[in-house]
Scaffold this active site. Structure first.
Site, PDB file in Angstrom:
ATOM      1  CG  MET B 235      -2.406   0.291   0.889  1.00 53.23           C
ATOM      2  SD  MET B 235      -2.712   0.827  -0.797  1.00 53.23           S
ATOM      3  CE  MET B 235      -4.459   0.711  -0.882  1.00 53.23           C
ATOM      4  CB  CYS B 236       3.789   2.400   1.947  1.00 57.29           C
ATOM      5  SG  CYS B 236       4.949   1.064   1.703  1.00 57.29           S
ATOM      6  CB  THR B 237       4.647   0.694  -3.269  1.00 55.66           C
ATOM      7  OG1 THR B 237       5.637   0.074  -2.467  1.00 55.66           O
ATOM      8  CG2 THR B 237       5.187   0.917  -4.667  1.00 55.66           C
ATOM      9  CB  SER B 240       3.429   7.904  -0.363  1.00 58.60           C
ATOM     10  OG  SER B 240       3.805   6.744   0.355  1.00 58.60           O
ATOM     11  CG  MET B 241       7.891   6.040  -1.795  1.00 63.18           C
ATOM     12  SD  MET B 241       8.862   5.089  -0.636  1.00 63.18           S
ATOM     13  CE  MET B 241       7.949   5.323   0.835  1.00 63.18           C
TER      14      MET B 241
END
Lengths: 544, 462
Positions: B235-237, B240-241
């Site tokens: 999810m973080c990818t 936001s990344m």
């Protein structure tokens, strides 16, 4: 969806993802010849018509028979065909025509043609008929026809694929002088990261990082390639600039990286996935960069050395890359330019990716200069090979393949047949090579008796002995000191030259894909004899 | 001399004629013609050195195939179309086919029983029509349904089931259904209750085929590790990344679409709707531009949204043919069937590998042994739920956990009905002790991956 192009894109979507638009274009420009529309033949062609082959031509002098109708859904033409023995009339439709109509119906993009003639007659009267095809597929052909056709096609430089369903056995033989592949799409390719010998721009980029002074967020989102590179520098300073070589050293190197993981105020290591990735990739990331042997063989080939105005673009580009390797490349291929995905923030990843991409472009430009000079030197316009082609070639430089299959004449001739290959593994008397010998033996039988063994029940027992004589004469003639179990002789009589549908369908799929490989020059064709055993569901490939 | 020869020649001529005689269909209709089943008869009426030990040559085997043998084909897609043809042309006449899908344009490059005019129609029905129209005497019965919509009585009527599915969940369900039909008498399996399952799968240029004898050989769940769970991007990818074009598309699909509701409230993203894909494509381009990511195309966008697996006619033809060969072998005992797993790959030459997949002693589907769950009493129910979904040998999708407490049946957690989910959700945060569970407690777990509940035994550890 009235737009024809978009509807073709939709229809072919699932396969375009495998061979791309350019592969599809090659397929749509191809014209394939199928000799004999038996079950095997029509199954092969069906698997070429569905993906959109440009055109096909069926050559077949036979009429549709009762046997044909049961085995191929494409040779069935329901209203016309019925049975002879029940006061109903069998309309003997020409098999080539019947098959063409039904195959054509599978895909309106494809253009189908037929020639109601036996291949032997065509070879007698008009052998050049076959020169126009991208590929000729010969199915269920007697040995003599195969050899004649093989010789004509070899001289004309037309690829020939021989296929055969015999009882529960499938057989394919590919004959092509030279088939080059740029896009072989290997399943498990190693990355081209150059960590053992970083190019200048990569060195500079690595230098721009200072892991020790980074905040946690940046530290944890630094690409593992940078992490490995930094720790490699540390390692070099303590190990006389030598790469970690064996398991022990690699383990020590992994430990060195592990010690670089940040710790929290309690001394416990933080969760740094990028460092875990670095540790995991140590095994492959430090492989020395070198030219793969297959590519090296291509560089050393005669076709690469002697470029003429007739040379195919593959060899011109090969020499261009070879010259690059020997000069600007310092023994290395042009940089591939891709990196795998890895835990990193977007900015760091994209910047690193661009370092590799830019270098790949630079290297390709140098190769391009070599290629253009080469073209000019043989009197060809420098634009005859596009930048796009050169870029594709450079990107795949580590995966280039060349397939050369011997002619049928060489396979059969007493002087040049591959005795070693045939006799090796024959100790295991159930090897697929026995099947190869059996197929040759039934061909001998056919030559002597003008029919195949065991077609009718009453023939089976008698034919076992006759077939055994054929097997023995074959072994004797070629001085093959091998044992062929009686069981196989019995089994091949039992088959009665049957062409059961499921075996024909298996071969239909296999052969069609090999044909697509030949036409698109993508993926690697088999070299050169394939045998399938439906009893054991095993197969083998030999080079004969 | 001549006198002696004549009767012999005559005998042979009669034999040739007899061989080609019409085979009378059981119903009396003469849909067979001279030579029609010659290719098949050679394997049924002749002795051979490699036949199955139980094989006996006879003219009755062909009759069995034509009149009696009932085959169920699951799926009328890439594999299904090929399977129906292969079976019909090998003499099988009583075939049922189940498929819940309708025909799409992208099917036409390989699902050859369908034509452009059939787009939108149920696959099972069009496939059946085509085969019945082209193969005289063949009777394919379509079922435009989910496999879960059919019951025991339906499945019990078949001699062999052959699957051409595109989902592991469906395979496991089918596997579970055939296992549930097994009859054990005094702990001994009644062989007549076994319905062989032949399962094929393809992906691009790779494929596999396997023969499963439920209760006897390795089942789908015994080898669940061969189907590793789909890996989704973190999810973080996505949030936001992003680094790859795929990350950009997933961002739009998972985060932007629910936020912006571009086609109205409650309108879900439909991968088959080109206007939806176009919207996702545009937004993905914008997202990519923000991060200097290249490579977002319409084709890539659709591939990510629909989780498209590339497919061609040839691989499907090969795998279906291998499966159909096995159906024939089992139905006729003509040869020893595949034992029991075949792998095929024609990326580089043609590669085939056969091995014997082994039964798992404690298989959650076929071992009949209650599964072991080891947790401390202080563990939360959520941990058990996570274990059921994440463990490689279980890979459940949305398990419902029930148990018996104080003599009464109690649902600990159930996800698939909203009201019950809401009611039981607090249980996830309670410890096993708090829920009143004891050492040795039996938990019954239901899930889409199996038609039967799976029994678990809770073992408290410290």
């Amino acid at each position: 969806m009235t737009d024809h192009k978009t509807s073709k894109e939709q229809k072919y979507d699932r396969q375009l993802r495998l061979w791309g638009d350019h592969g599809q274009e090659a397929l749509e420009n191809a014209h394939v010849c199928l000799i004999k529309a038996t079950a095997t033949g029509t199954e092969i062609l069906k698997n070429l018509v569905l993906p959109g082959i440009g055109a096909f031509t069926i050559v077949d002098g036979h009429k549709v028979s009762g046997e044909d109708n049961c085995v191929s859904i494409t040779t069935l033409s329901k209203p016309k065909v019925t049975c002879m023995l029940n006061d109903v009339v069998l309309i003997l439709q020409n098999r080539a025509q019947a098959a063409t109509e039904l195959l054509q119906e599978l895909n309106s993009d494809v253009s189908g043609n037929f020639v109601e003639e036996s291949p032997d007659k065509l070879l007698d009267n008009d052998p050049e008929f076959f020169h126009r095809f991208s590929l000729v597929i010969g199915v269920q052909l007697p040995e003599s026809t195969c050899l004649r056709l093989g010789s004509v096609l070899w001289d004309a430089g037309v690829t020939f694929l021989v296929c055969r369903t015999y009882g529960l056995i499938g057989y394919m033989r590919l004959i092509v002088k030279e088939h080059t592949v740029i896009e072989s799409h290997p399943d498990n390719a190693l990355e081209d990261l150059r960590l053992d010998q970083p190019f200048t721009e990569l060195k500079h980029h690595i230098e721009s990082y200072d892991l020790d002074s980074m905040e946690k967020k940046d530290h944890s989102h630094t690409p593992w390639i940078i992490v490995v590179a930094k720790y490699l520098e540390k390692w070099y300073s303590e190990h006389n600039s030598q790469l970690p070589k064996n398991y022990k050293e690699k383990e020590a190197f992994r430990q060195l990286i592990r010690e670089g993981i940040l710790t929290n105020e309690n001394g416990k290591p933080e969760d740094e996935e990028n460092f875990e990735e670095a540790i995991k990739n140590v095994n492959t990331a430090l492989n020395p960069t070198k030219v793969p042997s297959a590519t090296e063989d291509i560089f050393n080939a005669e076709q690469c050395e002697n470029i003429t105005s007739q040379s195919p673009s593959f060899w011109v580009m090969a020499q261009g890359v070879r010259d690059f390797v020997r000069n600007e490349g310092n023994g290395k291929l042009p940089v591939r330019g891709t990196i795998p995905d890895m835990i990193a923030d977007s900015d760091k990843f994209i910047k690193l990716q661009n370092v590799y991409r830019d270098k790949a472009m630079k290297d390709a430009a140098v190769v391009s200069k070599h290629v253009k000079a080469l073209l000019q030197s043989v009197g060809k316009p420098p634009e005859s090979i596009s930048e796009q082609e050169i870029k594709l070639f450079c990107k795949n430089a580590a995966f280039l393949r060349v397939v050369r299959c011997r002619s049928l004449a060489e396979e059969y001739s007493m002087d040049t047949f591959n005795k070693d290959e045939i006799t090796s593994c024959m100790d295991s008397t159930d090897s697929e090579k026995v099947l190869y010998l059996m197929l040759h033996s039934v061909d001998r039988f056919y030559q002597q008796h003008s029919r195949y063994p065991g077609v009718y029940n009453y023939q089976v027992e008698e034919d076992i002995n006759n077939l055994k004589l054929c097997v023995n004469s074959l072994l004797q003639e070629y001085s093959l000191n091998v044992n062929v179990k009686d069981d196989y002789i019995h089994e091949f009589c039992r088959y009665g030259a049957a062409e059961p549908h499921t075996v024909a369908a298996f071969l239909g799929g296999s052969a069609a894909q090999e044909a697509i490989k030949i036409i698109t020059h993508q993926f690697v064709p088999f070299n050169n004899t394939f045998l399938y055993n439906a009893m054991s569901q095993t197969s083998a490939t030999f080079q004969l | 001399m001549a006198e002696g020869e004549e009767p012999e020649k005559k005998r042979r001529r009669i034999e040739e004629l007899n061989e080609n005689m019409v085979v009378d269909g059981g119903s009396g209709d003469h849909t067979d013609w001279q030579g029609r089943w010659d290719h098949v008869k050679k394997f049924l009426e002749r002795v051979g050195p490699f036949t199955h030990p139980d094989f006996e040559p006879s003219t009755e085997s062909l009759q069995f195939l034509l009149d009696t043998c009932k085959i169920l084909v699951i799926g009328a897609g890439g594999l299904g179309c090929e399977l129906l043809k292969d079976l019909a042309l090998s003499g099988f006449r009583h075939i049922h086919v189940v498929d819940m899908d309708t025909i799409d344009v992208s099917n036409l490059n390989r699902q050859f029983l369908f034509r452009p005019k059939d787009v939108g129609r149920p696959k099972a029905e069009v496939a059946a029509d085509f085969v019945n129209g082209r193969v005289p005497g063949c009777n394919v019965v379509p079922h435009f349904k989910k496999i879960q919509d059919l019951d025991e009585t339906f499945y019990r009527q078949f001699h062999i089931v052959v699957c051409g599915l595109d989902s592991v969940v469906a395979r496991r369900w089918m596997n579970g259904m055939l296992l549930s039909l097994l009859i054990y008498e005094d702990g001994v399996l009644d062989p007549s209750s076994i319905i062989p399952l032949i399962d094929g799968g393809t992906e691009g240029f790779k494929g596999n085929a396997r023969v499963i004898l439920p209760g006897m050989t390795a089942c789908i769940d015994c080898t669940l590790e061969l189907y590793p769970p789909q890996i989704n991007f973190p999810m973080c990818t996505i949030a936001s990344m992003p680094r790859l074009p795929e990350h950009c598309v997933e961002y739009v699909r998972m985060l932007l679409w629910p936020k912006e509701k571009p086609f109205g409230d409650g309108v879900a993203l439909d991968g088959d709707d080109p206007t939806h894909i176009q919207w996702v494509f545009q937004k993905s381009l914008e997202r990519a531009a923000e991060f200097s990511i290249t490579g977002v195309t319409y084709r890539l966008t659709q591939g990510v949204v629909k989780r498209i697996i590339p497919a061609v006619a040839s691989t499907n033809a090969v795998i279906a043919a291998a499966c159909a060969t096995e159906v024939f072998k089992i139905a006729t005992s003509a040869y020893v069937p595949l034992n029991n797993y075949l792998v095929f790959n024609d990326v580089d030459g043609l590669y085939m590998y056969t091995f014997e997949a082994e039964r798992k002693e404690n298989c959650s589907a076929c071992s009949q042994v209650p599964q072991d769950l080891q947790f401390p009493p202080s563990a939360k129910l959520q941990e058990i739920l996570d274990y059921l979904t994440e463990n490689a040998s279980l890979q459940m999708k949305s398990p419902a956990i029930t148990t018996t407490l104080d003599g009464k049946n109690k649902t600990l957690y159930l996800q698939t009905v909203a009201s019950i989910e809401e009611r039981t959700r607090p249980n996830l945060n309670k410890t096993l002790k708090e829920l009143g569970l004891v050492h040795g407690q039996e938990l019954a777990v239901a899930d889409v991956t199996t038609p039967q509940t799976v029994l678990f035994k809770l073992n408290f550890i410290s």
